[in-house]
Design an enzyme around this catalytic site. Structure first.
Site, mmCIF file in Angstrom:
data_model
loop_
_atom_site.group_PDB
_atom_site.id
_atom_site.type_symbol
_atom_site.label_atom_id
_atom_site.label_comp_id
_atom_site.label_asym_id
_atom_site.label_seq_id
_atom_site.Cartn_x
_atom_site.Cartn_y
_atom_site.Cartn_z
ATOM 1 N N LEU A 23 61.813 -10.607 57.586
ATOM 2 C CA LEU A 23 61.596 -12.013 57.451
ATOM 3 C C LEU A 23 62.588 -12.693 56.724
ATOM 4 O O LEU A 23 63.601 -12.246 55.837
ATOM 5 C CB LEU A 23 60.026 -12.168 56.322
ATOM 6 C CG LEU A 23 58.934 -11.643 56.965
ATOM 7 C CD1 LEU A 23 57.868 -11.737 55.749
ATOM 8 C CD2 LEU A 23 58.313 -12.137 58.114
ATOM 9 N N GLU A 70 60.292 -4.382 45.236
ATOM 10 C CA GLU A 70 59.918 -4.945 44.061
ATOM 11 C C GLU A 70 58.403 -5.716 44.279
ATOM 12 O O GLU A 70 57.676 -5.803 43.550
ATOM 13 C CB GLU A 70 61.005 -5.876 43.635
ATOM 14 C CG GLU A 70 60.376 -6.792 42.624
ATOM 15 C CD GLU A 70 61.235 -7.849 41.989
ATOM 16 O OE1 GLU A 70 61.711 -7.642 40.931
ATOM 17 O OE2 GLU A 70 61.545 -8.577 42.573
ATOM 18 N N ASP A 71 58.333 -5.892 45.599
ATOM 19 C CA ASP A 71 57.246 -6.832 45.978
ATOM 20 C C ASP A 71 55.811 -6.303 46.084
ATOM 21 O O ASP A 71 54.754 -6.687 46.249
ATOM 22 C CB ASP A 71 57.347 -7.449 47.102
ATOM 23 C CG ASP A 71 58.627 -8.648 47.227
ATOM 24 O OD1 ASP A 71 58.640 -9.275 45.998
ATOM 25 O OD2 ASP A 71 59.518 -8.595 47.750
ATOM 26 N N ARG A 90 53.830 -7.500 55.497
ATOM 27 C CA ARG A 90 54.092 -6.760 54.249
ATOM 28 C C ARG A 90 52.951 -6.069 53.553
ATOM 29 O O ARG A 90 53.235 -5.463 52.546
ATOM 30 C CB ARG A 90 55.094 -7.573 53.290
ATOM 31 C CG ARG A 90 56.344 -7.958 53.871
ATOM 32 C CD ARG A 90 57.495 -8.572 52.977
ATOM 33 N NE ARG A 90 57.882 -7.310 52.440
ATOM 34 C CZ ARG A 90 58.456 -7.417 51.014
ATOM 35 N NH1 ARG A 90 58.836 -8.428 50.567
ATOM 36 N NH2 ARG A 90 58.931 -6.134 50.218
ATOM 37 N N HIS A 168 60.619 -16.681 46.312
ATOM 38 C CA HIS A 168 59.835 -16.188 44.964
ATOM 39 C C HIS A 168 60.454 -16.821 43.487
ATOM 40 O O HIS A 168 61.550 -17.334 43.554
ATOM 41 C CB HIS A 168 60.190 -14.839 44.742
ATOM 42 C CG HIS A 168 59.569 -13.783 45.778
ATOM 43 N ND1 HIS A 168 60.181 -12.834 46.635
ATOM 44 C CD2 HIS A 168 58.133 -13.674 46.398
ATOM 45 C CE1 HIS A 168 59.379 -12.269 47.394
ATOM 46 N NE2 HIS A 168 58.126 -12.865 47.278
ATOM 47 N N CYS A 255 64.948 -7.745 43.934
ATOM 48 C CA CYS A 255 64.112 -7.254 45.027
ATOM 49 C C CYS A 255 64.022 -5.543 45.487
ATOM 50 O O CYS A 255 63.117 -4.954 45.989
ATOM 51 C CB CYS A 255 64.135 -7.783 46.276
ATOM 52 S SG CYS A 255 64.675 -9.430 46.228
HETATM 53 C C1 CIR Z 1 60.511 -11.372 52.479
HETATM 54 O O1 CIR Z 1 60.531 -12.530 52.980
HETATM 55 O O2 CIR Z 1 59.661 -10.988 52.034
HETATM 56 C C2 CIR Z 1 61.696 -10.660 52.355
HETATM 57 N N1 CIR Z 1 62.472 -10.851 53.755
HETATM 58 C C3 CIR Z 1 62.531 -10.612 51.171
HETATM 59 C C4 CIR Z 1 61.812 -10.231 49.891
HETATM 60 C C5 CIR Z 1 62.796 -10.508 48.793
HETATM 61 N N2 CIR Z 1 61.814 -9.891 47.762
HETATM 62 C C6 CIR Z 1 62.104 -10.366 46.441
HETATM 63 O O3 CIR Z 1 62.661 -11.186 46.106
HETATM 64 N N3 CIR Z 1 61.330 -9.650 45.443
#
Ligand code: CIR
Length: 264
Positions: A23, A70-71, A90, A168, A255
């Site tokens: 994404l 991390e998410d 996700r 975020h 992340c």
């Molecule tokens: C997203 O859009 O979910 C991923 N491409 C990037 C996630 C980055 N995660 C974070 O900042 N904790």
């Protein structure tokens, strides 16, 4: 008292070939997997330099963004909470992380409400509180559920806002020590850090606000010399890691890992 930045463990996940489909808010180019793997190895080496144990999970090709572990969870000293990512592609990543944390923690709780959405990138844990930014990925129900889940572990949660157009909350800020936060001016201007010492990212360098304090190191993306100087002068031991490929997918230093000291 430094549980918010001293850790015995980290978990990472190798980037998958499907990372090219990750994404992104704006398409500024396809990430190069080889280069990303090199940066990822440098990142893990920096974590290990501090003496921490780093658990490297295998790539998950079914989830293009799964390198951004991390998410999927919030790891606290008392236990872990499995998130419910707001990005539909996700959601399944959280379930993939749960069994690993179950081997490391006595207690693993879950955000479970069908209407609750929350991603780890919106959560900044400091020595005194847990800040959660509402964003396009984290909604009121998700924040409320997390607040209830961590209350009996003794944590106070404060809801704040992620600036519009920013992925975020932690895209724009990082914890540097028990009382100091690195933040973009646009986020700090919202008044969300009362009582903290705030170091602003240098002019034109907002893209390095996502760094991590991990034991004795501050690990920040390479290529932001003015902010690096500010952190050096403030007495932090800074390590730079290449982030050009993750940045194409709006990812940064926080992340790429879950950082924690499990209480078993
Ligand atoms: C997203 O859009 O979910 C991923 N491409 C990037 C996630 C980055 N995660 C974070 O900042 N904790």
């Amino acid at each position: 008292m430094s549980a918010s930045f001293r850790f015995s463990h980290a978990i990472t996940r190798k980037p998958a070939p499907s990372i090219t489909k990750g994404l992104r808010a704006i398409d500024i180019g396809t990430p190069d997997l080889d280069l990303m793997q090199g940066h990822h190895a440098d990142y893990i080496a920096a974590l290990r330099r501090t003496g921490a144990e780093v658990i490297e999970l295998p790539a998950l090709n079914a989830f293009p963004d799964s390198v951004f572990v991390e998410d999927t969870a919030l790891c606290l000293p008392q236990g872990a909470v499995i998130m419910r990512p707001g990005a539909p592609s996700r959601l399944g990543e959280a379930a993939e992380m749960a069994p690993h944390l179950a081997t490391l923690y006595r207690e693993v709780r879950h955000i479970s409400g069908a209407d609750s959405f929350i991603e780890g990138g919106d959560i900044l844990t400091t020595e005194r509180e847990i800040l959660v930014g509402r964003s396009a990925r984290t909604n009121a129900a998700g924040v409320a559920e997390l607040k209830t889940l961590v209350a009996d572990w003794g944590h106070t949660l404060r809801e704040v806002s992620t600036p519009p157009g920013v992925l975020h909350f932690k895209t724009d800020c990082s914890l540097l020590d028990g009382e100091t936060i690195l933040s973009t001016e646009r986020l700090a201007a919202s008044g969300c850090f009362p009582g903290y010492r705030v170091i602003h990212t240098a002019e034109g360098e907002d893209a390095c606000a996502n760094a991590i304090r991990f034991n004795d190191l501050v690990i920040m993306p390479a290529g932001f010399p003015k902010t690096r100087d500010l952190l050096d002068k403030a007495g932090f031991k800074v390590v730079e890691v290449g982030n050009s490929e993750c940045a194409k997918l709006d990812g940064g230093m926080s992340c790429l890992s879950l950082r924690f000291t499990p209480r078993t």
